[in-house]
Design a protein around this motif. Sequence first.
Motif, mmCIF file in Angstrom:
data_model
loop_
_atom_site.group_PDB
_atom_site.id
_atom_site.type_symbol
_atom_site.label_atom_id
_atom_site.label_comp_id
_atom_site.label_asym_id
_atom_site.label_seq_id
_atom_site.Cartn_x
_atom_site.Cartn_y
_atom_site.Cartn_z
ATOM 1 N N PRO A 48 0.817 -1.220 0.000
ATOM 2 C CA PRO A 48 0.000 0.000 0.000
ATOM 3 C C PRO A 48 0.852 1.272 0.000
ATOM 4 O O PRO A 48 0.506 2.251 -0.657
ATOM 5 C CB PRO A 48 -0.826 -0.120 1.272
ATOM 6 C CG PRO A 48 -0.947 -1.601 1.500
ATOM 7 C CD PRO A 48 0.386 -2.157 1.048
ATOM 8 N N ALA A 49 1.979 1.252 0.712
ATOM 9 C CA ALA A 49 2.837 2.440 0.761
ATOM 10 C C ALA A 49 3.420 2.763 -0.613
ATOM 11 O O ALA A 49 3.465 3.932 -1.015
ATOM 12 C CB ALA A 49 3.959 2.241 1.782
ATOM 13 N N LEU A 50 3.857 1.753 -1.336
ATOM 14 C CA LEU A 50 4.395 1.993 -2.678
ATOM 15 C C LEU A 50 3.304 2.465 -3.630
ATOM 16 O O LEU A 50 3.513 3.373 -4.427
ATOM 17 C CB LEU A 50 5.079 0.735 -3.229
ATOM 18 C CG LEU A 50 6.417 0.369 -2.604
ATOM 19 C CD1 LEU A 50 6.896 -0.985 -3.110
ATOM 20 C CD2 LEU A 50 7.458 1.444 -2.860
ATOM 21 N N ARG A 51 2.128 1.857 -3.541
ATOM 22 C CA ARG A 51 1.020 2.286 -4.404
ATOM 23 C C ARG A 51 0.645 3.730 -4.109
ATOM 24 O O ARG A 51 0.391 4.522 -5.016
ATOM 25 C CB ARG A 51 -0.186 1.371 -4.220
ATOM 26 C CG ARG A 51 0.060 -0.024 -4.752
ATOM 27 C CD ARG A 51 -1.193 -0.870 -4.871
ATOM 28 N NE ARG A 51 -2.093 -0.862 -3.752
ATOM 29 C CZ ARG A 51 -2.097 -1.750 -2.766
ATOM 30 N NH1 ARG A 51 -1.213 -2.732 -2.745
ATOM 31 N NH2 ARG A 51 -2.991 -1.682 -1.806
ATOM 32 N N GLU A 52 0.653 4.101 -2.841
ATOM 33 C CA GLU A 52 0.331 5.493 -2.476
ATOM 34 C C GLU A 52 1.376 6.451 -3.021
ATOM 35 O O GLU A 52 1.041 7.503 -3.577
ATOM 36 C CB GLU A 52 0.227 5.636 -0.953
ATOM 37 C CG GLU A 52 -0.169 7.027 -0.524
ATOM 38 C CD GLU A 52 -0.340 7.137 0.981
ATOM 39 O OE1 GLU A 52 0.032 8.194 1.526
ATOM 40 O OE2 GLU A 52 -0.834 6.184 1.607
ATOM 41 N N HIS A 53 2.649 6.093 -2.880
ATOM 42 C CA HIS A 53 3.713 6.958 -3.400
ATOM 43 C C HIS A 53 3.536 7.205 -4.899
ATOM 44 O O HIS A 53 3.741 8.311 -5.378
ATOM 45 C CB HIS A 53 5.094 6.357 -3.144
ATOM 46 C CG HIS A 53 6.189 7.105 -3.830
ATOM 47 N ND1 HIS A 53 6.721 8.272 -3.314
ATOM 48 C CD2 HIS A 53 6.814 6.899 -5.011
ATOM 49 C CE1 HIS A 53 7.636 8.737 -4.154
ATOM 50 N NE2 HIS A 53 7.708 7.917 -5.186
ATOM 51 N N ALA A 54 3.154 6.159 -5.623
ATOM 52 C CA ALA A 54 3.017 6.259 -7.078
ATOM 53 C C ALA A 54 1.683 6.854 -7.507
ATOM 54 O O ALA A 54 1.475 7.072 -8.698
ATOM 55 C CB ALA A 54 3.189 4.877 -7.701
ATOM 56 N N GLY A 55 0.793 7.134 -6.559
ATOM 57 C CA GLY A 55 -0.511 7.679 -6.918
ATOM 58 C C GLY A 55 -1.455 6.633 -7.481
ATOM 59 O O GLY A 55 -2.442 6.960 -8.145
ATOM 60 N N LEU A 56 -1.174 5.375 -7.214
ATOM 61 C CA LEU A 56 -1.988 4.268 -7.725
ATOM 62 C C LEU A 56 -2.937 3.766 -6.642
ATOM 63 O O LEU A 56 -2.894 2.603 -6.232
ATOM 64 C CB LEU A 56 -1.073 3.149 -8.231
ATOM 65 C CG LEU A 56 -0.212 3.532 -9.423
ATOM 66 C CD1 LEU A 56 0.894 2.509 -9.646
ATOM 67 C CD2 LEU A 56 -1.067 3.687 -10.672
ATOM 68 N N VAL A 57 -3.778 4.657 -6.180
ATOM 69 C CA VAL A 57 -4.742 4.347 -5.126
ATOM 70 C C VAL A 57 -6.133 4.807 -5.547
ATOM 71 O O VAL A 57 -6.287 5.609 -6.470
ATOM 72 C CB VAL A 57 -4.340 5.015 -3.789
ATOM 73 C CG1 VAL A 57 -3.065 4.399 -3.234
ATOM 74 C CG2 VAL A 57 -4.164 6.509 -3.949
ATOM 75 N N GLY A 58 -7.129 4.316 -4.850
ATOM 76 C CA GLY A 58 -8.502 4.716 -5.166
ATOM 77 C C GLY A 58 -8.884 4.276 -6.561
ATOM 78 O O GLY A 58 -8.662 3.141 -6.960
ATOM 79 N N GLU A 59 -9.423 5.194 -7.311
ATOM 80 C CA GLU A 59 -9.867 4.892 -8.676
ATOM 81 C C GLU A 59 -8.723 4.849 -9.681
ATOM 82 O O GLU A 59 -8.894 4.378 -10.797
ATOM 83 C CB GLU A 59 -10.909 5.938 -9.123
ATOM 84 C CG GLU A 59 -12.172 5.943 -8.269
ATOM 85 C CD GLU A 59 -12.906 4.615 -8.325
ATOM 86 O OE1 GLU A 59 -13.061 4.056 -9.422
ATOM 87 O OE2 GLU A 59 -13.306 4.125 -7.252
ATOM 88 N N THR A 60 -7.552 5.347 -9.279
ATOM 89 C CA THR A 60 -6.404 5.381 -10.192
ATOM 90 C C THR A 60 -5.642 4.069 -10.083
ATOM 91 O O THR A 60 -4.816 3.892 -9.202
ATOM 92 C CB THR A 60 -5.475 6.567 -9.858
ATOM 93 O OG1 THR A 60 -6.233 7.750 -9.846
ATOM 94 C CG2 THR A 60 -4.353 6.683 -10.879
ATOM 95 N N ARG A 61 -5.944 3.151 -10.972
ATOM 96 C CA ARG A 61 -5.278 1.853 -10.971
ATOM 97 C C ARG A 61 -4.528 1.590 -12.265
ATOM 98 O O ARG A 61 -3.759 0.660 -12.346
ATOM 99 C CB ARG A 61 -6.284 0.742 -10.730
ATOM 100 C CG ARG A 61 -6.862 0.796 -9.344
ATOM 101 C CD ARG A 61 -7.853 -0.303 -9.128
ATOM 102 N NE ARG A 61 -8.407 -0.165 -7.808
ATOM 103 C CZ ARG A 61 -8.265 -1.053 -6.859
ATOM 104 N NH1 ARG A 61 -7.600 -2.153 -7.091
ATOM 105 N NH2 ARG A 61 -8.799 -0.864 -5.683
ATOM 106 N N GLU A 62 -4.783 2.395 -13.291
ATOM 107 C CA GLU A 62 -4.086 2.201 -14.557
ATOM 108 C C GLU A 62 -2.702 2.829 -14.467
ATOM 109 O O GLU A 62 -2.540 3.905 -13.907
ATOM 110 C CB GLU A 62 -4.880 2.822 -15.698
ATOM 111 C CG GLU A 62 -6.167 2.095 -15.976
ATOM 112 C CD GLU A 62 -6.869 2.620 -17.205
ATOM 113 O OE1 GLU A 62 -6.364 3.563 -17.840
ATOM 114 O OE2 GLU A 62 -7.921 2.070 -17.529
#
Length: 151
Positions: free
Chosen positions: A96-110
Amino acid sequence: MVNFTGKYFNSIDAKGRAIIPARFREELARAYDDDRLVVTEGDGGLDCYPVPQWKEIVARIDALEPGQFKDDLYMTTVSPAIECSFDRQGRIQLTPALREHAGLVGETREFVAIGVSNKIRIMTRQQHADQRAQAQERLRQNPQARYNLGL
């Protein structure tokens, strides 16, 4: 030595798994006979390194004199890194921390996965578009340098 090239569009599933393009996985296996990557925070996304290269990077950082620069590299690059193995579908599990850093959270999965020589960069499509536009503008300001390279 590995040489990742190419640009691929993909998405992260609900469990936080990201498919790494087959071409990148094949290059990793060819160069290192390995199916693992180290994923860490990068500028505007995530940077994924083959494990042997990552070990060399960490060794170079460890060899630095103690001080703020070394501490900063640990804080921003070494400490958030995780080692990932591919599952049968060619996916790696992102924290989750890496996904958050990359902005790949919530509706942004692409995301966009691009090869950058010795590493794979993962970023949102918007981050990629923004960084690419900035790079194109910088290159337009120095056309002679591109010409000298034969581009």
